[in-house]
Design a protein around this motif. Structure first.
Motif, PDB file in Angstrom:
ATOM      1  N   ALA B 282     -35.202  -8.710  20.199  1.00 48.37           N
ATOM      2  CA  ALA B 282     -34.164  -8.034  19.276  1.00 48.37           C
ATOM      3  C   ALA B 282     -33.343  -8.760  18.569  1.00 48.37           C
ATOM      4  O   ALA B 282     -32.997  -8.748  17.409  1.00 48.37           O
ATOM      5  CB  ALA B 282     -33.397  -7.060  19.945  1.00 48.37           C
ATOM      6  N   ARG B 302     -34.160 -10.016  24.466  1.00 51.25           N
ATOM      7  CA  ARG B 302     -35.136  -8.825  24.330  1.00 51.25           C
ATOM      8  C   ARG B 302     -34.325  -7.402  24.537  1.00 51.25           C
ATOM      9  O   ARG B 302     -33.355  -7.353  25.201  1.00 51.25           O
ATOM     10  CB  ARG B 302     -36.410  -8.954  25.233  1.00 51.25           C
ATOM     11  CG  ARG B 302     -37.066 -10.069  24.976  1.00 51.25           C
ATOM     12  CD  ARG B 302     -38.002 -10.284  26.090  1.00 51.25           C
ATOM     13  NE  ARG B 302     -38.779 -11.789  25.663  1.00 51.25           N
ATOM     14  CZ  ARG B 302     -39.741 -11.671  24.779  1.00 51.25           C
ATOM     15  NH1 ARG B 302     -40.040 -10.641  23.960  1.00 51.25           N
ATOM     16  NH2 ARG B 302     -40.373 -12.842  24.335  1.00 51.25           N
ATOM     17  N   ARG B 303     -35.017  -6.415  24.156  1.00 51.15           N
ATOM     18  CA  ARG B 303     -34.617  -4.936  24.543  1.00 51.15           C
ATOM     19  C   ARG B 303     -34.757  -4.677  26.074  1.00 51.15           C
ATOM     20  O   ARG B 303     -35.888  -5.270  26.559  1.00 51.15           O
ATOM     21  CB  ARG B 303     -35.341  -3.909  23.621  1.00 51.15           C
ATOM     22  CG  ARG B 303     -35.079  -3.976  22.132  1.00 51.15           C
ATOM     23  CD  ARG B 303     -35.957  -3.020  21.472  1.00 51.15           C
ATOM     24  NE  ARG B 303     -35.898  -3.128  19.948  1.00 51.15           N
ATOM     25  CZ  ARG B 303     -35.109  -2.155  19.215  1.00 51.15           C
ATOM     26  NH1 ARG B 303     -34.213  -1.453  19.904  1.00 51.15           N
ATOM     27  NH2 ARG B 303     -35.032  -2.607  18.066  1.00 51.15           N
ATOM     28  N   PRO B 338     -33.274  -7.080  14.751  1.00 51.86           N
ATOM     29  CA  PRO B 338     -34.322  -6.504  14.654  1.00 51.86           C
ATOM     30  C   PRO B 338     -34.657  -6.114  13.151  1.00 51.86           C
ATOM     31  O   PRO B 338     -33.876  -5.751  12.477  1.00 51.86           O
ATOM     32  CB  PRO B 338     -33.866  -4.949  15.257  1.00 51.86           C
ATOM     33  CG  PRO B 338     -32.733  -5.445  16.129  1.00 51.86           C
ATOM     34  CD  PRO B 338     -32.154  -6.588  15.563  1.00 51.86           C
ATOM     35  N   SER B 439     -29.028  -0.924  18.394  1.00 53.24           N
ATOM     36  CA  SER B 439     -30.269  -1.693  19.022  1.00 53.24           C
ATOM     37  C   SER B 439     -29.765  -3.030  19.805  1.00 53.24           C
ATOM     38  O   SER B 439     -30.596  -3.315  20.467  1.00 53.24           O
ATOM     39  CB  SER B 439     -31.303  -1.923  18.172  1.00 53.24           C
ATOM     40  OG  SER B 439     -30.811  -2.584  16.993  1.00 53.24           O
ATOM     41  N   VAL B 440     -28.561  -3.358  19.380  1.00 52.03           N
ATOM     42  CA  VAL B 440     -28.174  -4.594  19.719  1.00 52.03           C
ATOM     43  C   VAL B 440     -26.698  -4.409  20.001  1.00 52.03           C
ATOM     44  O   VAL B 440     -25.942  -4.072  19.387  1.00 52.03           O
ATOM     45  CB  VAL B 440     -28.182  -5.815  18.789  1.00 52.03           C
ATOM     46  CG1 VAL B 440     -27.789  -7.112  19.493  1.00 52.03           C
ATOM     47  CG2 VAL B 440     -29.687  -6.164  18.430  1.00 52.03           C
ATOM     48  N   ARG B 473     -32.205  -1.225  24.434  1.00 48.17           N
ATOM     49  CA  ARG B 473     -31.287  -2.078  23.727  1.00 48.17           C
ATOM     50  C   ARG B 473     -31.293  -3.574  24.314  1.00 48.17           C
ATOM     51  O   ARG B 473     -31.417  -3.745  25.440  1.00 48.17           O
ATOM     52  CB  ARG B 473     -29.881  -1.617  23.684  1.00 48.17           C
ATOM     53  CG  ARG B 473     -29.907  -0.080  23.078  1.00 48.17           C
ATOM     54  CD  ARG B 473     -28.439   0.323  22.817  1.00 48.17           C
ATOM     55  NE  ARG B 473     -28.370   1.553  22.163  1.00 48.17           N
ATOM     56  CZ  ARG B 473     -28.236   2.752  23.062  1.00 48.17           C
ATOM     57  NH1 ARG B 473     -28.086   2.818  24.320  1.00 48.17           N
ATOM     58  NH2 ARG B 473     -28.276   3.882  22.405  1.00 48.17           N
ATOM     59  N   ALA B 474     -30.889  -4.657  23.191  1.00 43.95           N
ATOM     60  CA  ALA B 474     -30.632  -5.880  23.853  1.00 43.95           C
ATOM     61  C   ALA B 474     -29.136  -6.057  23.885  1.00 43.95           C
ATOM     62  O   ALA B 474     -28.309  -5.617  23.079  1.00 43.95           O
ATOM     63  CB  ALA B 474     -31.167  -6.749  22.935  1.00 43.95           C
TER      64      ALA B 474
END
Lengths: 356, 524
Positions: B282, B302-303, B338, B439-440, B473-474
């Motif tokens: 990510a 990474r996620r 991402p 997502s992060v 999520r990362a």
């Protein structure tokens, strides 16, 4: 919303979720503008008791009309102040729009069409303030200190320092915008509409919430990804636009373009906002309060005439009113949530403690 | 001055006589003990180091010794007589000078005015720069500060400002000099200068108390060391020759963390369970350089992965968060979010699913004068423009209430955020980001200043955040709390001076290992 939650409200909503709301926001509105509206009513009543002619309809309407120009600027100024900005150029913008309108009309432009120039111009002047503030990262206080003179200087140069008269006074522009509708001055109607519209904009739209959020904590707003630049430019453009509206209405009323009017209007508008409970520290603003504030200032000025106070004491009295109103409001605010009766008691006791 | 000069100390001109001592001092804040039965003795002509983890009670002990805070129990003795300083000014008059961690420099005043904060020396009734020069110059020279006295102090760099403050303390001709984290702002060359100065203070018989996170420095500069853990002395005034780095770390962290037995922590961390598979990359940093802060750093998060970033102050772990969140721009190298997007600003990064949660929540995280629900909905509604132009108060309040409930924020969403406890405020910050489904997540010291219970809750939340969402999520966590990194992270990257020097995971991820790795070879 804008305001700190009162004790009553927080007990009602102690549980998660909305809880019984209904007319809650209206109650809150009344409370927040309570202090300033109380001052207004008391002032009018006091003057009316001493001089019954003061509360005659015509006199009250003329007071309202006198306050409407600064009132419109104050409505715009609330947005600047709520965002921790300030616009010292509203007086200059007002005058420039008035003079540009007068020049256009004198040179044969249809008076109504002149609005298509002056109003966008006003918004642009405001947006320019916002742009310079953002791009050069200079406080808006300093930027608008400069542009205030810039704009007023343009008005003076454009009018060649003289009043522009010989305007077609019979045109519907002057008779309608400068006249009355249903026997109330048009500018007062406009102020009323602005009051409603911009109360909604500030308290019930995303833009308004962004303005207040940025004013409340600019750093947190930045970290939350708010469009700070855009919002700042929009808010200052709005402040400029409202001065332009005031300028156009003043032109219609005076049927002349005088480049020397509007001196010091910026400070009067700021004073009206402060009287109305808008915080200079940002995050909090009240559009109705600003309108009440400008009405108070206007009432005081008119009352002084009735009481035959020498004209040279007007400024002194205005200063006194500002201090008194702000003191009363802050006392009321501090005693919020303990109920109105205790609140009033707290105000009285505080006043006496101070004087003792 | 290089290390070898420190070697065998010159014989102090005075016999080792105790100047300042604290015996059995205790202090509670809000009923919570921060110091219990703590004691320390400072001898003339020695450099005495004080170390311990964040929250071990170092600052409180320093404040007691310098008269800023009165102890609840115990005594402070100066030359064997009990003293109770009412103010730090009294302490300073008695010869106890403190150079605190927060720089107390008047940026708009000159160097001279900063050196003599109670008024420049006078001659014939007028302040005299010549006299100031005469008095200050030897001390400035000693510190290697080649400054004009009329320079504006605000124009100095951080290191010079730090040295200026030490100079100010020395000008009061103290008998006890307390240096609280003096080298955190200093480049290596200035640290060496400071080492030389410390050597000279010994010759003058000044007792120096030296507080530092940099354990290598402690071993190099000091003659004795006292270690605090959880408000108690775990190593009291030990001769430096008798301890090494490992012993210091053990004293700081306790035996249980020092043993090479990882993850003994009773944390609810389903952490390194093999069931969890990291997902797609990510965040990818490729050879990122920010001059003076990061040096060719590459990493991939990474996620469904919680990656820790550890380092001493200024090591660059925070800069990693800043370049990823769009707050700082790399001079070279690339950062990819991402979708291959490069972060350009906080706002743009937010729009691409980055949640940056800074440590100073009051300053950067919250509108304290507003109700909780406005804070929770501020990112999604005001930042990302989700939801309509008009305020649908009921919908926003309901949504905020849902987030608040899921994170167990106490007291409902209509309370003013400033009225909440620290732990609840931090939950509100999390709730506002949770509301955007990022997502992060970039977390800087996520549990600073929250109580133990809230901390455990936050950790569970952070783990859950990594696993939830569409593809997980990362999460990147920078923390000054080593136990937090061990409990929370799948792996921890250790930075020193802007470079990644180590990566710890699984069995190797212990507080002991982290602490050694952060400090190892640092001062050399």
């Amino acid at each position: 919303m804008t305001q700190p939650v009162t004790a009553e409200e927080s007990t009602a909503d102690r549980s998660h979720g909305a809880g019984p709301r209904g007319r809650a926001w209206r109650r809150r509105l009344m409370r927040d503008e309570l202090g300033v509206s109380l001052v207004l009513v008391l002032l009018v009543a006091a003057a009316g008791i001493a001089h019954p002619a003061f509360v005659h309809k015509d006199n009250l309407l003329s007071i309202a009309q006198n306050s409407s120009y600064v009132g419109l600027m104050a409505v715009g100024m609330v947005f600047a102040l709520a965002m921790r900005e300030v616009d010292l150029s509203v007086g200059g913008t007002y005058t420039l729009c008035l003079v540009v309108g007068a020049v256009l009309i004198r040179d044969g432009t249809d008076p109504w069409l002149s609005l298509l120039v002056t109003l966008p111009l006003a918004a642009l002047l405001g947006a320019f303030n916002g742009l310079v503030t953002t791009v050069l990262e200079i406080p808006s206080f300093i930027v608008t200190l400069g542009t205030a003179m810039l704009y007023r200087g343009m008005a003076l140069a454009l009018a060649d320092g003289r009043q522009i008269s010989n305007l077609p006074a019979g045109n519907s522009f002057f008779t309608v915008l400068g006249g009355t509708v249903l026997s109330v001055p048009t500018s007062v109607w406009v102020l009323l509409v602005a009051l409603i519209v911009f109360t909604v904009v500030l308290t019930r739209t995303r833009f308004g919430a962004q303005v207040r959020a940025i004013g409340s904590n600019p750093e947190a707003a930045r970290f939350s990804g708010l469009p700070i630049t855009r919002t700042r430019i929009k808010a200052l453009a709005l402040t400029g636009l409202m001065s332009g509206v005031a300028g156009a209405l003043a032109l219609a009323f005076f049927i002349a373009g005088d480049p020397t009017v509007g001196q010091g209007y910026e400070l009067t508008a700021i004073a009206a906002c402060i009287i109305g409970g808008t915080s200079l520290a940002g995050g909090r603003g009240s559009v109705p309060g600003a309108v009440f504030g400008s009405l108070i200032l206007s009432v005081v000025a008119a009352a002084l005439v009735f009481f035959q106070v020498p004209i040279n004491w007007t400024t002194f009295a205005t200063g006194a009113v500002i201090l008194l109103a702000v003191a009363l409001d802050s006392a009321l605010r501090r005693s919020r949530g303990v109920g109105l009766k205790q609140g009033a008691a707290a105000v009285v006791s505080r006043l006496f403690r101070r004087s003792a | 001055m290089p290390a070898e000069h420190v070697g065998p100390p010159p014989v102090p001109p005075h016999p080792p006589r105790t100047v300042l001592a604290a015996t059995a001092v205790g202090k509670r804040y809000d009923g919570i003990p921060v110091l219990a039965e703590a004691g320390i003795t400072l001898r003339a002509g020695e450099v005495h180091a004080l170390v311990g983890e964040n929250g071990a009670g170092k600052s409180t002990l320093v404040k007691i010794l310098s008269g800023v805070v009165r102890p609840d129990t115990g005594r402070v003795l100066l030359d064997g007589r009990e003293v109770a300083f009412a103010t730090s000014r009294q302490a300073s008059a008695a010869g106890v000078a403190l150079v605190s961690q927060e720089l107390a420099i008047f940026g708009d005043l000159s160097v001279a005015e900063n050196l003599f904060p109670h008024g420049l020396p006078r001659r014939a009734g007028l302040t005299s720069n010549a006299e100031a020069e005469r008095r200050a110059r030897p001390v400035l020279d000693e510190l290697g500060l080649r400054l004009r006295l009329d320079t504006r102090a605000g124009d100095l760099d951080l290191a010079d400002r730090q040295l200026l403050e030490i100079c100010r303390a020395l000008l009061t001709e103290p008998r006890v000099l307390i240096l609280d984290e003096p080298t955190s702002a200093l480049p290596k060359e200035a640290v060496d200068r400071l080492a030389a100065v410390l050597l000279r203070t010994r010759g003058r018989g000044i007792a120096v108390l030296y507080i530092s996170h940099y354990l290598e420095e402690v071993l190099r500069f000091s003659q004795r060391v006292t270690v605090l853990r959880d408000g108690r002395v775990t190593l009291g005034g030990a001769e430096i020759a008798t301890v090494d780095l490992a012993a210091l770390v053990t004293a700081m962290l306790g035996e249980e963390h020092a043993a090479p037995e990882p993850r003994a922590a009773p944390a609810p961390a389903p952490a390194s369970g093999p069931a969890r598979e990291p997902g797609a990359a990510a965040v990818v940093l490729d050879s990122v350089t920010v001059p003076g802060r990061l040096d060719r750093v590459s990493l991939t998060a990474r996620r469904r992965e919680v990656v820790g970033l550890a380092g001493l102050q200024g090591a660059g772990h925070l800069t990693v968060l800043e370049v990823t969140g769009g707050r700082a721009r790399p001079a070279s190298g690339s950062v990819r979010l991402p979708g291959g997007v490069a972060p350009r600003s906080l706002r743009q990064a937010t729009g691409h699913g980055v949640a940056f949660v800074p440590s100073d929540r009051k300053r950067y995280g919250l509108m304290l004068d507003r109700p909780v629900w406005e804070n929770i909905t501020s990112v999604s509604w005001l930042g990302l423009h989700r939801g309509g132009l008009l305020l649908h108060r009921r919908a926003l309040v309901d949504r905020a209430a849902r987030s608040a409930r899921s994170l167990r924020v106490d007291g409902g969403v209509h309370r003013r955020t400033g009225e909440l406890s620290g732990g609840n405020q931090q939950k509100v910050v999390f709730a506002k980001w949770l509301d955007t489904d990022p997502s992060v997540m970039l977390l800087d010291d996520p549990t600073r200043g929250v109580d133990i219970r809230a901390r455990a809750e936050m950790h569970a939340v952070i783990r859950a955040l990594a696993d939830e969402g569409r593809e997980g999520r990362a999460v990147l966590v920078a923390s000054t709390d080593l136990s937090e990194l061990v409990e929370l992270c799948d792996r921890v990257l250790v930075l020193q001076r802007g470079r990644i020097v180590d990566e710890l995971s699984g069995e190797r991820l212990t507080q002991q290992a982290l602490s050694v790795s952060m400090n190892a070879g640092f001062a050399g």
